[in-house]
Structures are given as structure tokens and as C-alpha cells.
Design an enzyme around this catalytic site. Structure first.
Site, PDB file in Angstrom:
ATOM      1  N   ASP A   8       0.884  -1.166   0.000  1.00  0.00           N
ATOM      2  CA  ASP A   8       0.000   0.000   0.000  1.00  0.00           C
ATOM      3  C   ASP A   8       0.922   1.215   0.000  1.00  0.00           C
ATOM      4  O   ASP A   8       1.482   1.583   1.034  1.00  0.00           O
ATOM      5  CB  ASP A   8      -0.882  -0.024   1.250  1.00  0.00           C
ATOM      6  CG  ASP A   8      -1.697   1.262   1.425  1.00  0.00           C
ATOM      7  OD1 ASP A   8      -1.728   2.072   0.473  1.00  0.00           O
ATOM      8  OD2 ASP A   8      -2.282   1.449   2.510  1.00  0.00           O
ATOM      9  N   LYS A  70       2.807  11.297  -3.434  1.00  0.00           N
ATOM     10  CA  LYS A  70       1.783  10.543  -4.176  1.00  0.00           C
ATOM     11  C   LYS A  70       0.810  11.474  -4.886  1.00  0.00           C
ATOM     12  O   LYS A  70       0.291  11.142  -5.959  1.00  0.00           O
ATOM     13  CB  LYS A  70       1.031   9.626  -3.197  1.00  0.00           C
ATOM     14  CG  LYS A  70      -0.048   8.760  -3.826  1.00  0.00           C
ATOM     15  CD  LYS A  70      -0.598   7.798  -2.796  1.00  0.00           C
ATOM     16  CE  LYS A  70      -1.754   6.972  -3.326  1.00  0.00           C
ATOM     17  NZ  LYS A  70      -2.226   5.982  -2.335  1.00  0.00           N
ATOM     18  N   GLU A 147      -7.273   0.487  -4.223  1.00  0.00           N
ATOM     19  CA  GLU A 147      -7.188   0.359  -2.768  1.00  0.00           C
ATOM     20  C   GLU A 147      -8.480  -0.153  -2.129  1.00  0.00           C
ATOM     21  O   GLU A 147      -8.428  -1.065  -1.292  1.00  0.00           O
ATOM     22  CB  GLU A 147      -6.778   1.708  -2.159  1.00  0.00           C
ATOM     23  CG  GLU A 147      -5.321   2.061  -2.464  1.00  0.00           C
ATOM     24  CD  GLU A 147      -4.994   3.526  -2.232  1.00  0.00           C
ATOM     25  OE1 GLU A 147      -5.869   4.266  -1.726  1.00  0.00           O
ATOM     26  OE2 GLU A 147      -3.867   3.941  -2.559  1.00  0.00           O
ATOM     27  N   ASP A 169     -13.008   4.916   1.714  1.00  0.00           N
ATOM     28  CA  ASP A 169     -11.546   4.966   1.873  1.00  0.00           C
ATOM     29  C   ASP A 169     -11.066   6.420   1.854  1.00  0.00           C
ATOM     30  O   ASP A 169     -10.940   7.036   0.800  1.00  0.00           O
ATOM     31  CB  ASP A 169     -10.893   4.172   0.738  1.00  0.00           C
ATOM     32  CG  ASP A 169      -9.374   4.107   0.862  1.00  0.00           C
ATOM     33  OD1 ASP A 169      -8.817   4.748   1.769  1.00  0.00           O
ATOM     34  OD2 ASP A 169      -8.754   3.411   0.045  1.00  0.00           O
TER      35      ASP A 169
END
Length: 589
Positions: A8, A70, A147, A169
Site C-alpha cells: 500500500d 503521491k 485500494e 476509503d
């Protein structure tokens, strides 16, 4: 095939897991923690730090510390450190390299393969950038999975009863909602929606802005241009946010935050959970739209959900949990650790790809998050593959020419939900030449979209009359060419080698300093049991070793300097050997 690890790669923290005995297990890193901060730093002497060590020194080295990279994945941007430019892929690869090394240390064997997760709403360029980062880190990325899908996989392994679940999420930098159906032996994504520019970082930023404004109101000092102060404030804002998930009030105390003619100025204020929720209410409210979109696209209502799963550290915020309860009419499940479940799901997918006998019956069916189109006459965006189509998938459609005797067409590939091409993202374009001359509307040009299991797009166009064909794997201005990736791989390997050499130099210095202390201690404590000539020789060898180390920096040690230290160290070890034996006997008694 060896072990395939699951990663992850998060905005604020990353996690790595692997299948062991038919179950996914989180790999503890070298620092003894189960997650690794997604932070990279470069010290002034050229040392590269990743994870906890990078985060700890951020306040004193703010301009050379990189976090939340990211959010820049898939963009045509870079970070410059010491006149060296680094792409987001390269910075991300440094985080992946650490996770890879931690996994290798844990498993006791080399790791070459991985499944890496991305936000469901990552577009094609962002997915490619993630895959490039894996390649630079020395990993063969077997699969890129969403994810929320990974989280559902982690949940569904032990909860195979047929049901529809919603995965909410909210991570450090991205927000995704997925509606997923779990049935016997199959996990199918029905719909996904989200915002890849919303996450815990935005809550931290909102709180930081408030602290800066309060400090300016009280002291008349604007800290927004002070990088060191802002790093401290952002760090404290994150701590306060976390603390307010369990406490109703938190004290924010930052001494010596600035200085005036009167002396140092400090920040000291109490922040209530109510104030924090007021400051961030619009962020929490903005998660409602994607939830409703995902439910509508899946063709179900909230009452048909069997379970709601919370994923991502930001779902620990009480206001977020309350919003989920209000939106969906049920208590969200907390059986999964929101920081770890995505990596666990990725490890399960890795185990499946590696042929783990316990997982062969699980079929994972993901979807593409955004509509894929081509531009047609009038600047219209004509969809070929609608969002939430199950992948991998392939679709073809026949088009024709708009002008008489046209011998080529320009194929523009778009991603997005808008009606006009200009409002969607241009993924790539190519020209199909060699079309047979004919009146407009006569030629038949077949355009085919092919999306693989990683969600990466391949497009081809073929003139059915002449047989001429042109195809591309979509690349954008932010994607790295094979040559650029190969160069980055070589750079990463060279840096790893130099890191190892630098560590060896530091170890040599440490061992030499310990040897000097031990020799001095031996001379002092053995007394008359050690004759005068031997003591004199030891002292002389200590002086020689000190001299070889004087004005030499471990980080910049030349081969000749290293050899001199090694020789002097070896000489002292020999002359002090008898003294060490006497010292051991003395201490034993």
C-alpha cells in the site's frame, strides 16, 4: 515463483504485507513499526533518508524533505535537491525500495515481485507512474489494484457470505468509495467514485492555516513564509488531529516558534474537537457526493448494503464516522485496521498470483474508474468504455472519415465524464495513415480500446479496407520512457551501492572509536600487570589511529584514507590484544 509482496503505497504512510500459512501478515519495518511514513529526505552530506528517520528530521531540514509525493504522481513536475531533479516516480521508488528491503530482511530472501495498490480514482497516467516507480525500485509489478478493492479482498477472505459492501476509503491524500459484491469465490466491484485530491493532508492544512492566523492575530507575525515554522506547525496539526479522535480538547504548545526584538515568541493554545470539526466541515461534507454517485452507479440503495468498511487513517476522525452513519444509516464496520487492510488485500492478490493453494478459488473483478472516449467531429467526446466497466476489457467501434479523400485520421484518446473533448483529460494521440481515398463516410475505421488488469489502456485503429493499422499504449507527458526508467533504475542501484559504502565507512569509524576507548581503558585498569614498553606501544598505536581519523569525514572518505584507518586499527588490535585479555580477567574477578 517466490513470494509476491503486497504494498500500500500511501500518501502519508505506506505498508507492506505478505502471505504466510494461507493468511496475510503485515511486515514490521527495520524501525519496529507496522507502517512507514511516505517521507524522503536528503541530508547536506548527501545521505538519503526514508521513512521514520526522514520524518524525524523534517523540522531541521524542511527544504530537503519531501512528503505527500503521491499527490504529484502522473504530473509533469519534479523536485529539485542540490540541483538534481527527481520525478515523483523516482521519489516514490525510494519509498518502495525501503519497503522492499524491509520485506527481504523479514523473509530472509530476495523479493522481486509485488502487487501495488492505487486509489480507485487514479487515472491512466497515475497508474503508469506507480508502475514506473516499482520498476525503478527493482520490483516486477505483477498487478496494480484499487485500494478499496484490496480492502474488500482483505475483508472477504474470511467473510465469504454473499453480500454487497461499501468501502469508504479516506486516506492521507485521496478519497475513494467503492460498492463491491462478495459472493462465493468472487469479489466483484460494481461501482467506484471519489476524489484523488481529498484526504487527511487537507485536514492538516486547514488546521495549520487556522493556527497561523491565530498566531498572527495574537502576535502580529505571519509565519506562512517561514518554512521551518510551517513544518513544525503542520507536524503539530497532524498530532492534534489524531489526538482529537479520542480527546475533546488538545493543547498545542510550540515554544520558540518565532522571534521579535523583545525575544522569542511561543504558540500556546487549546483546540477543541468542536472547533476542529467547524474548520473542516466542508471537507467532510464533500465526501457525500462520491458516496451517492457510487450507490447510484451500482444501482442499489444504502439499505441494500450488508456492510460498510472504513479504510484509511482519516476515517478515525469522529465527524467522518458520523457522516458515514448519517449517509448510509448503519454503523460502519471496524473489524479491519484502516492503516493495514489495503496492504493485506494486496498480499492476498499477490498470493493468488503466486499460486497459493488457499486462494485459487478467489476471483477478483475490478472496474475502470473513468469513461474512455475518442474525439469526433465537433470536438465531441464519444465514449467507448463507460466508467465502472469490469476490467480487463476490450471494446471496438467502427468510425468513418469526415472529409472527402481523407487519407489519415488523428485519433485522440480521452478520459473523463464530460461531453466535450476539451473538458476531459487527453491521455494520448496518434495518427492512422494509409486510408484508401474515398468520399467522406465511406471508409470504415475500427477503433479498439483494450484495458488490462492493471487498468492501463492500449488503443488501436485499423482501416478495414486497406488493412493499415496503428496502435499505442497510452503515454502522457508525465510517463517515463523505457530509457528514462532504465536510467533511474541504474541511478537507484548506484545510490544503494553508495549508501552501503557510506554505511561501511561509518561502521569503520565507530569500530575504531570503540577500539580506542577500550585500549585506553585497558591501559588505565591493568596497572603494573602490563609492562611499560607494551603500554608505550599501545599509546603510540592509539595516537596513530587517531591521526588517521583526524580531519576525515566518514561520508567522504577516500579509499586511501579508509585503508589508513584500517591499517592503524589492525595495528592497535595487535598491540592491545594482551592488555584486553588482562582487562577481561580483571573484570571477571
Amino acid at each position: 515463483m517466490g513470494k509476491i509482496i503486497g504494498i500500500d503505497l500511501g500518501t502519508t504512510n505506506s505498508c507492506v504485507a505478505v502471505m504466510e500459512g494461507g493468511q496475510p501478515a503485515v511486515i514490521v519495518n527495520a524501525e519496529g513499526t507496522r507502517t512507514t511514513p511516505s517521507v524522503v529526505a536528503f541530508t547536506k552530506n548527501g545521505e538519503r533518508l526514508v521513512g521514520d528517520t526522514a520524518k524525524r528530521q523534517a523540522v531541521t531540514n524542511a527544504s530537503r524533505t519531501i512528503s505527500s509525493i503521491k499527490r504529484e504522481m502522473g504530473k509533469n513536475t519534479h523536485v529539485t535537491i542540490d540541483r538534481q531533479k527527481y520525478t515523483p516516480q523516482e521519489i516514490s521508488s525510494m519509498i518502495l525500495q525501503k519497503l522492499k528491503k524491509d520485506a527481504e530482511d523479514y523473509l530472509g530472501q530476495p523479493v522481486t515481485d509485488a502487487v501495488i495498490t492505487v486509489p480507485a480514482y487514479f487515472d491512466d497516467a497515475q497508474r503508469k507512474a506507480t508502475k514506473d516507480a516499482g520498476r525503478i525500485a527493482g520490483l516486477h509489478v505483477q498487478r496494480i489494484i484499487n485500494e478499496p478493492t484490496a480492502a474488500a479482498l482483505a475483508y472477504g477472505l474470511d467473510n465469504a457470505q454473499p453480500q454487497k459492501i461499501l468501502v469508504y476509503d479516506l486516506g492521507g491524500g485521496t478519497f475513494d468509495v467503492s460498492v463491491i459484491e462478495i459472493s462465493e469465490g468472487m469479489i466483484e466491484v460494481l461501482a467506484t467514485a471519489g476524489n484523488n485530491r481529498l484526504g487527511g493532508d487537507d485536514y492538516d492544512k486547514r488546521l495549520s492555516e487556522y493556527l497561523v492566523s491565530e498566531f498572527q492575530r495574537e502576535h502580529g507575525i505571519n509565519l506562512s513564509k517561514d518554512m521551518t515554522a510551517m513544518t513544525r506547525i503542520t507536524e503539530e496539526a497532524e498530532k492534534a488531529k489524531i489526538a482529537l479522535s479520542s480527546a475533546t480538547t488538545v493543547n498545542i504548545n510550540l515554544p520558540y516558534l518565532s522571534t521579535t526584538r523583545s525575544g522569542p515568541v511561543h504558540m500556546d493554545l487549546n483546540l477543541t474537537r468542536a472547533k476542529f470539526e467547524e474548520l473542516t466541515n466542508d471537507l467532510t461534507e464533500s465526501t457525500a457526493g462520491p458516496v451517492q454517485t457510487a450507490l447510484a452507479d451500482a444501482g442499489i440503495t444504502a439499505s441494500q448494503l450488508g456492510r460498510v468498511l472504513l479504510v484509511g487513517g482519516s476515517t478515525r476522525i469522529p465527524a467522518v464516522q458520523e457522516k458515514v452513519r448519517m449517509l448510509l444509516g448503519q454503523e460502519p464496520g471496524k473489524s479491519l485496521n484502516p492503516d493495514e487492510c489495503v496492504a493485506l488485500g494486496a498480499a492476498i492478490q499477490g498470493g493468488k498470483l503466486a499460486g497459493d493453494s488457499n486462494l485459487n478459488e478467489i476471483l477478483l473483478m475490478d472496474v475502470t474508474p473513468l469513461t474512455l472516449s475518442i474525439e469526433t467531429v465537433g470536438g465531441i467526446s464519444t465514449p467507448l468504455i463507460k466508467r465502472n466497466t469490469t476490467i480487463p476489457t476490450r471494446y471496438s467501434q467502427v468510425f468513418t472519415t469526415a472529409q472527402n479523400y481523407q487519407t489519415s485520421v488523428n485519433v485522440k484518446v480521452l478520459q473523463g465524464e464530460r461531453q466535450f473533448a476539451r473538458d476531459n483529460k487527453l491521455l494520448g494521440k496518434f495518427v492512422l495513415r494509409g486510408i484508401r481515398r474515398a468520399m467522406a463516410g465511406v471508409p470504415q475505421i475500427e477503433v479498439t480500446f483494450d484495458i488490462d488488469a492493471n487498468g492501463i489502456v492500449n488503443v488501436s485503429a485499423k482501416d478495414l479496407s486497406s488493412g493499415k493499422e496503428q496502435s499505442i499504449t497510452i503515454t502522457s507527458s508525465t510517463s517515463m520512457s523505457d530509457a528514462e526508467v532504465d536510467q533511474a533504475v541504474r541511478d537507484a542501484a548506484a545510490y544503494e551501492a553508495s549508501d552501503s559504502q557510506r554505511k561501511a565507512s561509518f561502521d569503520l569509524f565507530t569500530e575504531a572509536e570503540q577500539l580506542i576507548r577500550k585500549a585506553e581503558n585497558a591501559v588505565a585498569k591493568t596497572g603494573k600487570r602490563l609492562d611499560r614498553p607494551t603500554k608505550s606501544m599501545i599509546r603510540s598505536d592509539i595516537a596513530e589511529l587517531r591521526k588517521s581519523m583526524r580531519k576525515v569525514k566518514p561520508a567522504d572518505m577516500s579509499p586511501s584514507q579508509e585503508e589508513a584507518v584500517k591499517n592503524a586499527k589492525f595495528k592497535l588490535e595487535g598491540s592491545a590484544e594482551y592488555a584486553f585479555r588482562l582487562l577481561d580477567e580483571t573484570e571477571t574477578k
